[in-house]
Write a protein that holds these residues in place. Structure first.
Motif, PDB file in Angstrom:
ATOM      1  N   PHE A 162      66.457 -24.765 -19.037  1.00  0.00           N
ATOM      2  CA  PHE A 162      65.478 -25.024 -20.041  1.00  0.00           C
ATOM      3  C   PHE A 162      63.916 -25.659 -19.463  1.00  0.00           C
TER       4      PHE A 162
ATOM      5  N   LYS B  62      63.789 -16.074 -20.235  1.00  0.00           N
ATOM      6  CA  LYS B  62      63.696 -17.295 -19.972  1.00  0.00           C
ATOM      7  C   LYS B  62      64.269 -18.214 -21.269  1.00  0.00           C
ATOM      8  N   ARG B  63      64.209 -19.382 -20.605  1.00  0.00           N
ATOM      9  CA  ARG B  63      65.380 -20.658 -21.490  1.00  0.00           C
ATOM     10  C   ARG B  63      63.838 -21.736 -21.720  1.00  0.00           C
ATOM     11  N   TYR B  64      63.814 -21.613 -23.049  1.00  0.00           N
ATOM     12  CA  TYR B  64      62.237 -22.549 -23.797  1.00  0.00           C
ATOM     13  C   TYR B  64      63.668 -23.891 -24.745  1.00  0.00           C
ATOM     14  N   TYR B  65      62.235 -25.013 -24.622  1.00  0.00           N
ATOM     15  CA  TYR B  65      62.949 -26.225 -25.176  1.00  0.00           C
ATOM     16  C   TYR B  65      61.935 -26.710 -26.030  1.00  0.00           C
TER      17      TYR B  65
ATOM     18  N   GLY C 121      65.734 -24.893 -28.927  1.00  0.00           N
ATOM     19  CA  GLY C 121      66.522 -24.465 -28.160  1.00  0.00           C
ATOM     20  C   GLY C 121      66.372 -22.925 -28.432  1.00  0.00           C
TER      21      GLY C 121
ATOM     22  N   ILE D 117      67.058 -18.884 -25.979  1.00  0.00           N
ATOM     23  CA  ILE D 117      67.000 -17.834 -24.656  1.00  0.00           C
ATOM     24  C   ILE D 117      66.235 -16.495 -24.818  1.00  0.00           C
ATOM     25  N   CYS D 118      65.536 -16.129 -23.777  1.00  0.00           N
ATOM     26  CA  CYS D 118      65.688 -14.768 -24.153  1.00  0.00           C
ATOM     27  C   CYS D 118      66.223 -13.990 -23.178  1.00  0.00           C
ATOM     28  N   ASP D 119      66.716 -12.843 -23.508  1.00  0.00           N
ATOM     29  CA  ASP D 119      67.497 -12.241 -21.862  1.00  0.00           C
ATOM     30  C   ASP D 119      67.503 -10.435 -22.544  1.00  0.00           C
TER      31      ASP D 119
ATOM     32  N   VAL E 226      76.897 -20.638 -25.418  1.00  0.00           N
ATOM     33  CA  VAL E 226      75.700 -22.026 -25.523  1.00  0.00           C
ATOM     34  C   VAL E 226      75.829 -22.589 -26.728  1.00  0.00           C
TER      35      VAL E 226
END
Length: 488
Positions: free
Chosen positions: A234, A339-342, A366, A368-370, A381
């Protein structure tokens, strides 16, 4: 002088029985003598035993009563045989003596009140209070009942007396030589080191503790969770905007303007600056349309959306406002990149403070955009994330959130409490939130959030959140807590 007097006295006498009396006899203060005694005891030159005595002494009020008589005796003595009016008696004695004396004399049944007249009921009285105070002042100790009565009236207080009794120690000398602490070049050159007595070194003495900084319990758990996010690939979101507009905090998340969370009872709104004009106009227009009329398969909320509500400034109520900004920026790129954001940072809610709630706390988020993400991906997850926190037993319960559908509350089995406890919330962001940003239709976002304080309190055994975060934190708690390692 004091040291010489002590050593000289013990040379011919077996014992100094009272250090206070000895200090008076040689004309020095007891504090000065006490320092000498401690030094001599440390070198085993004398053997000192601490002695403690307690005695009752008169307060300033007690001394006044002993000298002038008690208020009740003065009250009785001021009454002539024929009696006297209250006002005249009060003027004669003064209000303080009158008030105290009248109550005590009436309790002793010395006097009687007949309307406005005060009369004697007995011929004469004995001032026992004055008598007792005089006896205590000379060192006599009366019975427990008398002591309790005088103590209750704050006429006496207990005084603790501390002193020493002294005798020769195993290394007694009549005169102590001053021991040298260092061997210098001058000592060697002159040769006088041969006649010097050097101070012994205590090689078993512990060094003073090093005053070092300590990591706060909250920061320890934050660092551990941050490492978990980084291990899972992330990227951290910038969370430096504590002040947000209602647009990014609510409207862009497809949260209606009539939602209870947007009330001042739940949210801190700013007075200055009260609003912002810096909003992306094209995106704002699409958000307005989806709120009023729907779109992307939604009917919307069917109300008159107001720009002035969206422009109101507030202290952010969740870090999802940051997620909204990041997803909108991601949608503006020419080519979509998964993207993986936190984020882990403070949020603010207008809540009553109690053992488990503060007006500000830390939110962990957290996302996850995909392309093609499903609810199964979210559950997988979450199981991976929480197992790294040491929470392998998970359950999920359907829930409602304005900006996620489907939504799930996350529960974990707490072995200590022997029950399932809620640890977070999760869901898939709605198309009404994502598509107005400009993200492709086949792109989904899964997200989850939890507070930082709750797992920290569980891991460190803290029952009151005010002991963990805020101005009432006990720094000894931070110093003495073991280093936290999650998942072990």
């Amino acid at each position: 002088m004091a040291e010489e007097a002590v050593l000289g006295f013990l040379q011919t006498k077996e014992q100094i029985s009272d250090s206070h009396e000895f200090a008076t006899s040689i004309g020095v203060g007891h504090t000065e003598l006490e320092n000498v005694i401690k030094s001599l005891k440390g070198f085993e030159i004398v053997d000192a035993q601490e002695i403690t005595r307690e005695s009752w002494v008169l307060t300033e009020e007690g001394k006044t009563y002993m000298k002038n008589g008690s208020p009740e005796a003065l009250f009785f003595g001021a009454i002539p045989p024929e009696g006297i009016s209250r006002n005249n008696l009060k003027e004669k004695l003064g209000s303080e003596v009158f008030d105290i004396g009248s109550k005590a004399a009436a309790k002793n049944k010395w006097i009687a009140f007949e309307k406005d007249l005060v009369k004697r009921k007995v011929e004469s009285v004995q001032d026992e209070v004055q008598n007792l105070l005089g006896r205590i002042n000379t060192g006599e100790v009366p019975g427990d009942q008398a002591i309790n009565d005088l103590k209750r009236r704050k006429l006496i207080v207990k005084q603790t007396w501390k002193g020493y009794s002294l005798k020769k120690g195993p290394k007694y000398v009549s005169k102590r030589k001053k021991a040298a602490t260092d061997l210098t070049r001058e000592h060697i050159v002159s040769g006088d080191w041969k006649n010097l007595e050097f101070k012994e070194y205590n090689l078993n003495a512990e060094a003073p503790p090093i005053q070092a900084g300590y990591m706060h319990s909250l920061l320890e758990v934050r660092e551990e969770i941050q490492n978990i996010f980084l291990q899972m690939g992330f990227e951290e979101m910038p969370t430096n905007n504590f002040v947000e507009s209602s647009f990014w905090n609510f409207d862009a998340l497809f949260q209606p303007q009539q939602h209870p969370a947007r009330d001042s009872h739940d949210t801190f709104f700013l007075e200055t600056p009260g609003s912002t004009k810096d909003l992306p106009e094209d995106y704002l227009a699409r958000v307005k349309l989806v709120h009023e009329s729907g779109g992307y398969g939604s009917k919307g909320y069917g109300y008159d959306w107001k720009r002035e509500e969206a422009e109101k400034n507030l202290l952010r109520t969740h870090t999802t406002a940051v997620s909204t900004r990041m997803l909108h920026a991601l949608a503006q790129q020419d080519t979509f990149t998964p993207k993986r954001y936190y984020s882990i940072d403070r949020v603010f809610r207008n809540e009553a403070v109690d053992r488990t709630h503060l007006a500000e706390f830390h939110q962990i988020e957290g996302l996850i955009c995909d392309r093609g993400l499903t609810l199964g991906d979210l559950i997988g997850v979450l199981e991976d994330f929480f197992s790294r926190l040491g929470m392998s037993k998970l359950r999920f319960k359907p829930a409602y959130n304005p900006y996620t559908e489907p939504s799930m509350e996350i529960f974990s089995y707490h072995d200590g409490l022997e029950k399932w406890v809620e640890i977070g919330n999760s869901g898939m962001f709605r198309p009404e939130m994502l598509l107005p940003m400009g993200l492709p239709e086949d792109v989904n976002v899964i997200a989850w959030g939890l507070s930082l304080e709750r797992p920290t309190m569980i891991l460190f055994g803290i029952s009151n959140i005010r002991d963990l975060f805020g101005p009432k934190v006990d720094f000894n708690l931070i110093k003495n807590n073991p280093i936290c390692r999650l998942g072990l």
